[in-house]
Design a protein around this motif. Structure first.
Motif, PDB file in Angstrom:
ATOM      1  N   GLU A 117      20.676   7.614  -7.718  1.00 49.61           N
ATOM      2  CA  GLU A 117      20.050   6.815  -8.767  1.00 49.61           C
ATOM      3  C   GLU A 117      20.025   5.357  -8.329  1.00 49.61           C
ATOM      4  OE1 GLU A 117      22.080   7.534 -12.474  1.00 49.61           O
ATOM      5  OE2 GLU A 117      20.672   9.118 -12.988  1.00 49.61           O
ATOM      6  N   ALA A 118      18.837   4.799  -8.202  1.00 47.29           N
ATOM      7  CA  ALA A 118      18.675   3.421  -7.753  1.00 47.29           C
ATOM      8  C   ALA A 118      17.873   2.640  -8.785  1.00 47.29           C
ATOM      9  CB  ALA A 118      17.974   3.382  -6.398  1.00 47.29           C
ATOM     10  N   GLU A 119      18.024   1.324  -8.746  1.00 48.13           N
ATOM     11  CA  GLU A 119      17.325   0.465  -9.694  1.00 48.13           C
ATOM     12  C   GLU A 119      16.239  -0.334  -8.972  1.00 48.13           C
ATOM     13  OE1 GLU A 119      18.021   0.207 -13.071  1.00 48.13           O
ATOM     14  OE2 GLU A 119      19.507   1.806 -12.821  1.00 48.13           O
ATOM     15  N   ALA A 120      15.134  -0.561  -9.657  1.00 46.17           N
ATOM     16  CA  ALA A 120      14.106  -1.449  -9.139  1.00 46.17           C
ATOM     17  C   ALA A 120      14.625  -2.891  -9.195  1.00 46.17           C
ATOM     18  CB  ALA A 120      12.821  -1.294  -9.944  1.00 46.17           C
ATOM     19  N   PRO A 121      14.080  -3.786  -8.366  1.00 49.67           N
ATOM     20  CA  PRO A 121      14.634  -5.142  -8.260  1.00 49.67           C
ATOM     21  C   PRO A 121      14.758  -5.896  -9.576  1.00 49.67           C
ATOM     22  CG  PRO A 121      13.158  -4.725  -6.435  1.00 49.67           C
ATOM     23  CD  PRO A 121      13.044  -3.538  -7.342  1.00 49.67           C
ATOM     24  N   PHE A 122      13.769  -5.820 -10.447  1.00 51.25           N
ATOM     25  CA  PHE A 122      13.828  -6.593 -11.680  1.00 51.25           C
ATOM     26  C   PHE A 122      14.992  -6.138 -12.557  1.00 51.25           C
ATOM     27  CE2 PHE A 122      12.560  -7.993 -15.925  1.00 51.25           C
ATOM     28  CZ  PHE A 122      12.094  -9.278 -15.684  1.00 51.25           C
ATOM     29  N   LEU A 149      13.720 -11.660  -6.271  1.00 45.63           N
ATOM     30  CA  LEU A 149      13.261 -10.277  -6.290  1.00 45.63           C
ATOM     31  C   LEU A 149      12.930  -9.782  -4.883  1.00 45.63           C
ATOM     32  CD1 LEU A 149      10.954 -10.388  -9.446  1.00 45.63           C
ATOM     33  CD2 LEU A 149      13.141  -9.189  -9.245  1.00 45.63           C
ATOM     34  N   GLU A 150      12.324 -10.626  -4.082  1.00 44.85           N
ATOM     35  CA  GLU A 150      12.007 -10.236  -2.704  1.00 44.85           C
ATOM     36  C   GLU A 150      13.266  -9.944  -1.904  1.00 44.85           C
ATOM     37  OE1 GLU A 150       9.650 -13.429  -1.220  1.00 44.85           O
ATOM     38  OE2 GLU A 150       7.944 -12.982  -2.542  1.00 44.85           O
ATOM     39  N   CYS A 168      20.823  12.162   1.877  1.00 45.97           N
ATOM     40  CA  CYS A 168      20.208  12.242   0.555  1.00 45.97           C
ATOM     41  C   CYS A 168      18.692  12.365   0.711  1.00 45.97           C
ATOM     42  CB  CYS A 168      20.547  10.987  -0.259  1.00 45.97           C
ATOM     43  SG  CYS A 168      19.812  10.952  -1.903  1.00 45.97           S
ATOM     44  N   HIS A 169      18.091  13.315   0.013  1.00 48.04           N
ATOM     45  CA  HIS A 169      16.648  13.542   0.154  1.00 48.04           C
ATOM     46  C   HIS A 169      15.855  13.180  -1.107  1.00 48.04           C
ATOM     47  CE1 HIS A 169      17.313  15.407   4.002  1.00 48.04           C
ATOM     48  NE2 HIS A 169      18.189  16.236   3.470  1.00 48.04           N
ATOM     49  N   ILE A 170      16.554  12.872  -2.195  1.00 43.51           N
ATOM     50  CA  ILE A 170      15.856  12.533  -3.436  1.00 43.51           C
ATOM     51  C   ILE A 170      16.418  11.222  -3.979  1.00 43.51           C
ATOM     52  CG2 ILE A 170      15.317  13.233  -5.800  1.00 43.51           C
ATOM     53  CD1 ILE A 170      15.658  16.147  -4.915  1.00 43.51           C
ATOM     54  N   ILE A 171      15.554  10.230  -4.116  1.00 42.76           N
ATOM     55  CA  ILE A 171      15.910   8.944  -4.710  1.00 42.76           C
ATOM     56  C   ILE A 171      15.254   8.873  -6.084  1.00 42.76           C
ATOM     57  CG2 ILE A 171      15.836   6.437  -4.492  1.00 42.76           C
ATOM     58  CD1 ILE A 171      17.328   7.712  -2.179  1.00 42.76           C
ATOM     59  N   SER A 172      16.026   8.552  -7.090  1.00 37.47           N
ATOM     60  CA  SER A 172      15.488   8.366  -8.442  1.00 37.47           C
ATOM     61  C   SER A 172      15.456   6.870  -8.720  1.00 37.47           C
ATOM     62  CB  SER A 172      16.372   9.077  -9.475  1.00 37.47           C
ATOM     63  OG  SER A 172      15.917   8.810 -10.782  1.00 37.47           O
ATOM     64  N   LEU A 173      14.252   6.301  -8.795  1.00 35.90           N
ATOM     65  CA  LEU A 173      14.102   4.859  -8.971  1.00 35.90           C
ATOM     66  C   LEU A 173      13.758   4.538 -10.425  1.00 35.90           C
ATOM     67  CD1 LEU A 173      14.081   2.099  -7.502  1.00 35.90           C
ATOM     68  CD2 LEU A 173      11.594   2.365  -7.300  1.00 35.90           C
ATOM     69  N   ALA A 174      14.612   3.765 -11.071  1.00 36.36           N
ATOM     70  CA  ALA A 174      14.444   3.429 -12.483  1.00 36.36           C
ATOM     71  C   ALA A 174      14.055   1.962 -12.641  1.00 36.36           C
ATOM     72  CB  ALA A 174      15.725   3.720 -13.261  1.00 36.36           C
ATOM     73  N   GLU A 175      13.303   1.678 -13.682  1.00 32.34           N
ATOM     74  CA  GLU A 175      12.936   0.304 -14.034  1.00 32.34           C
ATOM     75  C   GLU A 175      12.966   0.193 -15.561  1.00 32.34           C
ATOM     76  OE1 GLU A 175      13.002  -2.681 -14.097  1.00 32.34           O
ATOM     77  OE2 GLU A 175      11.662  -3.233 -12.460  1.00 32.34           O
ATOM     78  N   PRO A 176      14.175   0.158 -16.145  1.00 35.71           N
ATOM     79  CA  PRO A 176      14.279   0.206 -17.610  1.00 35.71           C
ATOM     80  C   PRO A 176      13.857  -1.062 -18.329  1.00 35.71           C
ATOM     81  CG  PRO A 176      16.461   0.029 -16.615  1.00 35.71           C
ATOM     82  CD  PRO A 176      15.498   0.254 -15.488  1.00 35.71           C
ATOM     83  N   VAL A 177      13.815  -2.215 -17.661  1.00 37.25           N
ATOM     84  CA  VAL A 177      13.524  -3.453 -18.388  1.00 37.25           C
ATOM     85  C   VAL A 177      12.311  -4.214 -17.859  1.00 37.25           C
ATOM     86  CG1 VAL A 177      15.945  -3.762 -19.042  1.00 37.25           C
ATOM     87  CG2 VAL A 177      15.084  -4.861 -16.971  1.00 37.25           C
ATOM     88  N   GLY A 178      11.670  -3.746 -16.794  1.00 34.52           N
ATOM     89  CA  GLY A 178      10.606  -4.536 -16.193  1.00 34.52           C
ATOM     90  C   GLY A 178       9.246  -3.880 -16.170  1.00 34.52           C
ATOM     91  N   THR A 179       9.009  -2.869 -17.023  1.00 27.70           N
ATOM     92  CA  THR A 179       7.714  -2.214 -17.034  1.00 27.70           C
ATOM     93  C   THR A 179       6.675  -3.091 -17.738  1.00 27.70           C
ATOM     94  OG1 THR A 179       8.465  -0.991 -18.983  1.00 27.70           O
ATOM     95  CG2 THR A 179       8.609   0.127 -16.868  1.00 27.70           C
ATOM     96  N   GLU A 190       2.750 -10.009 -11.263  1.00 31.91           N
ATOM     97  CA  GLU A 190       3.238 -11.153 -10.500  1.00 31.91           C
ATOM     98  C   GLU A 190       4.717 -11.066 -10.149  1.00 31.91           C
ATOM     99  OE1 GLU A 190       2.313 -14.756 -12.554  1.00 31.91           O
ATOM    100  OE2 GLU A 190       0.140 -14.400 -12.502  1.00 31.91           O
ATOM    101  N   CYS A 191       5.501 -10.303 -10.923  1.00 33.31           N
ATOM    102  CA  CYS A 191       6.961 -10.307 -10.722  1.00 33.31           C
ATOM    103  C   CYS A 191       7.539  -8.900 -10.572  1.00 33.31           C
ATOM    104  CB  CYS A 191       7.643 -11.036 -11.886  1.00 33.31           C
ATOM    105  SG  CYS A 191       7.196 -12.773 -12.035  1.00 33.31           S
ATOM    106  N   SER A 192       7.792  -8.226 -11.672  1.00 35.68           N
ATOM    107  CA  SER A 192       8.556  -6.973 -11.612  1.00 35.68           C
ATOM    108  C   SER A 192       7.824  -5.873 -10.858  1.00 35.68           C
ATOM    109  CB  SER A 192       8.926  -6.507 -13.023  1.00 35.68           C
ATOM    110  OG  SER A 192       7.767  -6.312 -13.817  1.00 35.68           O
TER     111      SER A 192
END
Length: 276
Positions: A117-122, A149-150, A168-179, A190-192
Motif C-alpha cells: 500500500e503506497a500513497e500518492a505524493p500529495f 511534490l516532485e 512484490c508484484h502488486i502496488i496499491s496506490l491511494a490518493e485520499p485527499v488530492g483527487t 497543476e499539483c496533485s
C-alpha cells in the motif's frame, strides 16, 4: 468533469487486538513484522498480505507522528506548521529503518501474495501539514509545493522499485485527499494529479512483471481530465486479486484503475488498463 467515481469496495481488514497492542518498535523489526503479518493473514483467512502496518508510512518516515486508531495504525501529529518549513532536499525515504524493514519483509514473504500500500505524493504531504493549510498553500505557494511534490514522487518511485525488486508484484496506490473532486480541476492538473503522473511515469520503467493499481477516485480524476487513457482487458479469474495477479504477469500492463482493490469479486471478468 464527469460525476465523481463512487467506490463500491470496502476495506474489511481490522487489525487484531494482539497485533494492535504491539510496540511501534516492530516497524523497524522485519522478523517481528513478518510474524504478525502472517498471523493477521491466518486470522482473517485472506490470500494476500498487505504491507506496511502503518497507513501512509511515507508520511511517518518524513516526520509525521504515528498513532493507533481503532483497528489500524496511521499518521498523527503534523511535523510542520507551514509549507515553507518543508525543505524538498531533506525529504528522503530509502535510508529510513521503517522503509528498510518493509523491503526486508517483502523479501522474506516473496512466496506469498504481497500487496504494497503506497500513497500518492500529495497525500504524503497531507501527513506533514494540516490539510486545510495545505489546500490554502496550494493556491498561493504552488511553485514551492510542486518542488516538494516532485521530490517526493522521485523518492516514492525508489521505494516502489525496491519493493518490486524484493518480490512484490502488486502496488496499491491511494490518493485520499488530492483527487480532482477535492482540490478542483485546476490544482489537480497543476499539483496533485501532476505529481501522481510524474510518479507513475518514473515507475513505468521497472514494472515489467508488476502492476500499479490506482484507487478508482484517482484513476477517474486522471481519465476525466485526459491525463490518462483506458481500455478494457479480459481476465480469467472471478476474484479481483486474481485479476491483478494476472495483469502483473503481463509485461505490457503497468497500470490498472477504475476499481477498488478491496472489492473481492470481479464478476465482469474485466480490468481497466490505463496508459499515462
Amino acid at each position: 468533469m464527469e460525476q465523481t467515481w463512487k467506490c463500491s469496495g470496502n476495506d474489511l481488514r481490522k487489525m487484531p487486538l494482539q497485533i494492535w497492542e504491539e510496540d511501534l518498535s516492530i516497524l523497524s523489526n522485519a522478523e517481528a513484522m513478518k510474524r504478525v503479518l502472517l498471523a493477521w493473514k491466518q486470522i482473517e483467512n485472506r490470500k494476500e498480505i498487505v504491507v506496511p502496518l502503518v497507513q501512509n508510512i511515507e508520511g511517518a518516515v518524513l516526520g509525521a507522528g504515528i498513532i493507533k486508531r481503532k483497528n489500524f495504525w496511521t499518521t498523527g501529529e503534523y511535523p510542520f506548521s507551514s509549507l515553507e518549513e518543508i525543505k524538498p532536499e531533506q525529504l528522503t525515504l530509502m535510508k529510513n529503518p521503517h522503509i528498510k524493514a518493509v523491503i526486508e519483509v517483502i523479501k522474506q514473504l516473496k512466496n506469498e501474495t504481497v500487496i504494497l500500500e503506497a500513497e500518492a505524493p500529495f497525500s504524503i504531504v497531507s501527513a506533514l501539514i494540516n490539510p486545510m493549510e495545505l489546500y490554502a498553500s496550494m493556491q498561493t505557494k504552488t511553485e514551492h509545493l510542486n518542488r516538494i511534490l516532485e521530490k517526493i514522487a522521485f523518492e516514492e518511485a525508489k521505494y516502489l522499485e525496491a519493493a518490486i525488486n524484493a518480490g512484490c508484484h502488486i502496488i496499491s496506490l491511494a490518493e485520499p485527499v488530492g483527487t480532482a473532486d477535492m482540490v478542483g480541476e485546476k490544482y489537480f492538473r497543476e499539483c496533485s494529479g501532476r505529481a501522481a503522473v510524474l510518479l507513475l511515469k518514473e515507475s513505468e520503467r521497472f514494472l515489467q512483471n508488476s502492476v500499479v493499481h490506482l484507487c478508482g477516485k484517482l484513476s477517474n480524476s486522471m481519465l476525466a481530465l485526459q491525463m490518462a487513457k483506458e481500455e478494457e482487458y479480459l481476465v480469467t479469474g472471478e476474484e479481483y486479486l486474481e485479476s491483478l495477479t494476472e495483469a502483473a504477469h503481463n509485461p505490457s500492463i503497468h497500470f490498472v484503475g477504475q476499481h477498488c482493490i478491496h472489492q473481492k469479486k470481479n464478476s465482469t471478468k474485466k480490468i481497466h488498463i490505463l496508459t499515462i
